[in-house]
Design a protein around this motif. Structure first.
Motif, PDB file in Angstrom:
ATOM      1  N   GLY A  36      -6.394  -5.211  -4.006  1.00 34.76           N
ATOM      2  CA  GLY A  36      -5.871  -3.870  -4.247  1.00 34.76           C
ATOM      3  C   GLY A  36      -5.098  -3.345  -3.058  1.00 34.76           C
ATOM      4  O   GLY A  36      -5.243  -3.834  -1.935  1.00 34.76           O
ATOM      5  N   GLU A  37      -4.283  -2.339  -3.292  1.00 36.36           N
ATOM      6  CA  GLU A  37      -3.513  -1.708  -2.228  1.00 36.36           C
ATOM      7  C   GLU A  37      -4.442  -0.969  -1.273  1.00 36.36           C
ATOM      8  O   GLU A  37      -5.620  -0.726  -1.581  1.00 36.36           O
ATOM      9  CB  GLU A  37      -2.497  -0.723  -2.825  1.00 36.36           C
ATOM     10  CG  GLU A  37      -1.449  -1.368  -3.711  1.00 36.36           C
ATOM     11  CD  GLU A  37      -0.501  -0.343  -4.328  1.00 36.36           C
ATOM     12  OE1 GLU A  37      -0.604   0.859  -3.970  1.00 36.36           O
ATOM     13  OE2 GLU A  37       0.319  -0.726  -5.167  1.00 36.36           O
ATOM     14  N   ILE A 150      -3.018  -8.448   0.107  1.00 33.10           N
ATOM     15  CA  ILE A 150      -1.867  -9.346   0.086  1.00 33.10           C
ATOM     16  C   ILE A 150      -1.994 -10.319  -1.082  1.00 33.10           C
ATOM     17  O   ILE A 150      -3.054 -10.441  -1.696  1.00 33.10           O
ATOM     18  CB  ILE A 150      -1.737 -10.139   1.410  1.00 33.10           C
ATOM     19  CG1 ILE A 150      -2.899 -11.125   1.568  1.00 33.10           C
ATOM     20  CG2 ILE A 150      -1.654  -9.197   2.596  1.00 33.10           C
ATOM     21  CD1 ILE A 150      -2.726 -12.076   2.727  1.00 33.10           C
ATOM     22  N   ASP A 151      -0.912 -11.015  -1.369  1.00 36.44           N
ATOM     23  CA  ASP A 151      -0.884 -12.016  -2.435  1.00 36.44           C
ATOM     24  C   ASP A 151      -1.459 -13.320  -1.887  1.00 36.44           C
ATOM     25  O   ASP A 151      -0.751 -14.094  -1.232  1.00 36.44           O
ATOM     26  CB  ASP A 151       0.566 -12.205  -2.912  1.00 36.44           C
ATOM     27  CG  ASP A 151       0.669 -13.109  -4.127  1.00 36.44           C
ATOM     28  OD1 ASP A 151      -0.273 -13.906  -4.367  1.00 36.44           O
ATOM     29  OD2 ASP A 151       1.688 -13.045  -4.843  1.00 36.44           O
ATOM     30  N   LEU A 152      -2.730 -13.562  -2.131  1.00 37.88           N
ATOM     31  CA  LEU A 152      -3.379 -14.748  -1.560  1.00 37.88           C
ATOM     32  C   LEU A 152      -2.806 -16.063  -2.100  1.00 37.88           C
ATOM     33  O   LEU A 152      -2.634 -17.014  -1.328  1.00 37.88           O
ATOM     34  CB  LEU A 152      -4.889 -14.695  -1.796  1.00 37.88           C
ATOM     35  CG  LEU A 152      -5.696 -13.842  -0.809  1.00 37.88           C
ATOM     36  CD1 LEU A 152      -7.181 -13.967  -1.105  1.00 37.88           C
ATOM     37  CD2 LEU A 152      -5.410 -14.229   0.624  1.00 37.88           C
ATOM     38  N   PRO A 177      -6.711  -0.922  -9.751  1.00 37.54           N
ATOM     39  CA  PRO A 177      -5.443  -0.250 -10.066  1.00 37.54           C
ATOM     40  C   PRO A 177      -5.114   0.815  -9.031  1.00 37.54           C
ATOM     41  O   PRO A 177      -6.008   1.532  -8.566  1.00 37.54           O
ATOM     42  CB  PRO A 177      -5.705   0.382 -11.447  1.00 37.54           C
ATOM     43  CG  PRO A 177      -7.189   0.553 -11.504  1.00 37.54           C
ATOM     44  CD  PRO A 177      -7.772  -0.594 -10.732  1.00 37.54           C
ATOM     45  N   PRO A 178      -3.848   0.923  -8.631  1.00 34.41           N
ATOM     46  CA  PRO A 178      -3.460   2.005  -7.709  1.00 34.41           C
ATOM     47  C   PRO A 178      -3.567   3.352  -8.410  1.00 34.41           C
ATOM     48  O   PRO A 178      -3.596   3.439  -9.650  1.00 34.41           O
ATOM     49  CB  PRO A 178      -2.004   1.659  -7.375  1.00 34.41           C
ATOM     50  CG  PRO A 178      -1.518   0.858  -8.538  1.00 34.41           C
ATOM     51  CD  PRO A 178      -2.698   0.086  -9.035  1.00 34.41           C
ATOM     52  N   GLY A 224      -0.653   5.860  -0.495  1.00 33.31           N
ATOM     53  CA  GLY A 224      -1.929   5.628   0.187  1.00 33.31           C
ATOM     54  C   GLY A 224      -3.130   5.743  -0.724  1.00 33.31           C
ATOM     55  O   GLY A 224      -4.273   5.694  -0.275  1.00 33.31           O
ATOM     56  N   ASN A 225      -2.868   5.945  -2.025  1.00 35.60           N
ATOM     57  CA  ASN A 225      -3.901   5.956  -3.059  1.00 35.60           C
ATOM     58  C   ASN A 225      -4.976   7.019  -2.809  1.00 35.60           C
ATOM     59  O   ASN A 225      -4.656   8.101  -2.342  1.00 35.60           O
ATOM     60  CB  ASN A 225      -4.483   4.551  -3.209  1.00 35.60           C
ATOM     61  CG  ASN A 225      -3.445   3.596  -3.768  1.00 35.60           C
ATOM     62  OD1 ASN A 225      -3.082   3.686  -4.920  1.00 35.60           O
ATOM     63  ND2 ASN A 225      -2.935   2.693  -2.930  1.00 35.60           N
TER      64      ASN A 225
END
Length: 343
Positions: A36-37, A150-152, A177-178, A224-225
């Motif tokens: 997640g962000e 990040i996209d692992l 979800p953001p 920043g959610n």
């Protein structure tokens, strides 16, 4: 997200789907990934996974992998023996030993060194490791929950993350979800944070938010959610001074000031700026219009959309600020955004 009495606040479909996934995954004794962000509440998701599992009455350890250098990270995770390095005056147990029979939450797991990743893989697969500087094999029973923004898989393809570790961690992946995809939860969370701040300030009541404030928060992109939302709400409450009237002044950027000092630039940035601002050579110049016949209306529409996208990004997707930047009314901007499918 905010946990209160073991509950995550919100009722949006996206959040309810995630909650269902958590409930199904929690009892299974398998490693998991939470993606997640920043500011979406990944640590709270990990805590919920632990307390809904059969390990709920065992230790729940947390560690941010990005907060420590490579050598310190391994010592913190696996412990060390006396004399393992300068300053190691005695034996110390690591987080894995502390989390035995329980769960270990590893935040920012994508920042781990390849050496630490290899040791982590061994613990997950065989439940054993050696302390730094030691040769005694220690056995533990720990459930690992990793988290990253990040996209692992892309990091693994780039050689920055072990594919075999990724395979072991990704028994299931919980993607948080953001906040912009949970718009139904924005004011529910804002009210919760607002009431908490009002109690801290010893207000007799919490008057809520004005229509203008509510509309501003609903229009904001929230990069920043939930963490950003909490800061924005608490800032607005404390600046309101009292609880007599609904809170109406929402400040998204506390640094916004005509007296804000200019940003410092290093030599490379100055060189880049100089290069960017130099006159273009004829071969580099972009034509003012396409070569040959072209669709005038389509070209104008495309340019209008590009300008809107640029203005939105520049104003952090705050629609009222974007409207002022473009010298449009709020309704005019909303009409343009709908026209170009940018809402």
């Amino acid at each position: 997200m905010e946990i209160r009495q073991d509950q995550i606040i919100g009722s949006s479909p996206a959040l309810l789907d995630l909650m269902d996934q958590i409930s199904r995954a929690a009892p299974l004794d398998r490693p998991l990934l939470v993606i997640g962000e920043r500011g979406t509440g990944k640590e709270l998701i990990a805590a919920r996974l632990h307390y809904l599992s059969n390990r709920w009455n065992k230790p729940f350890q947390k560690m941010n992998c990005a907060a420590l250098a490579e050598t310190l990270l391994e010592s913190e995770l696996f412990g060390y023996e006396q004399g393992a390095f300068t300053g190691a005056r005695g034996r110390r147990a690591g987080r894995f030993e502390a989390a035995d029979e329980g769960s270990l939450f590893l935040d920012e797991i994508g920042t781990m060194s390849m050496s630490a990743q290899e040791k982590l893989l061994r613990v997950i697969e065989y439940g054993e490791f050696e302390r730094v500087g030691g040769n005694e094999t220690i056995e533990v029973n720990v459930r690992v929950v990793g988290a990253t923004n990040i996209d692992l898989p892309a990091a693994a393809d780039a050689g920055e993350f072990r594919h075999d570790l990724l395979d072991r961690l990704a028994f299931d992946v919980l993607t948080v979800p953001p906040l912009r995809e949970r718009r139904e939860d924005i004011m529910t969370l804002a009210d919760h944070f607002g009431r908490g701040m009002a109690r801290e300030l010893e207000w007799l009541t919490f008057p809520g938010f004005s229509d203008v404030a509510t509309e501003a928060m609903m229009d904001h992109h929230w990069p920043g959610n939930v963490r950003e939302l909490k800061n924005v709400v608490e800032r607005a409450i404390y600046r309101a001074w009292d609880g007599e009237q609904p809170v109406c002044n929402i400040i998204f950027d506390p640094f916004d000031s005509p007296f804000r000092p200019p940003a410092k630039t290093n030599r490379k940035q100055r060189e880049a700026t100089t290069t960017t601002n130099r006159p273009l050579k004829p071969a580099e110049q972009v034509p003012l219009m396409p070569e040959g016949p072209f669709d005038f209306r389509a070209e104008v529409t495309a340019q209008e959309k590009r300008l809107l996208e640029h203005a939105l990004k520049r104003n952090r997707f705050n629609q009222r600020a974007t409207a002022a930047h473009l010298k449009l009314t709020y309704d005019q901007l909303r009409h343009c955004l709908k026209k170009h499918d940018l809402l």
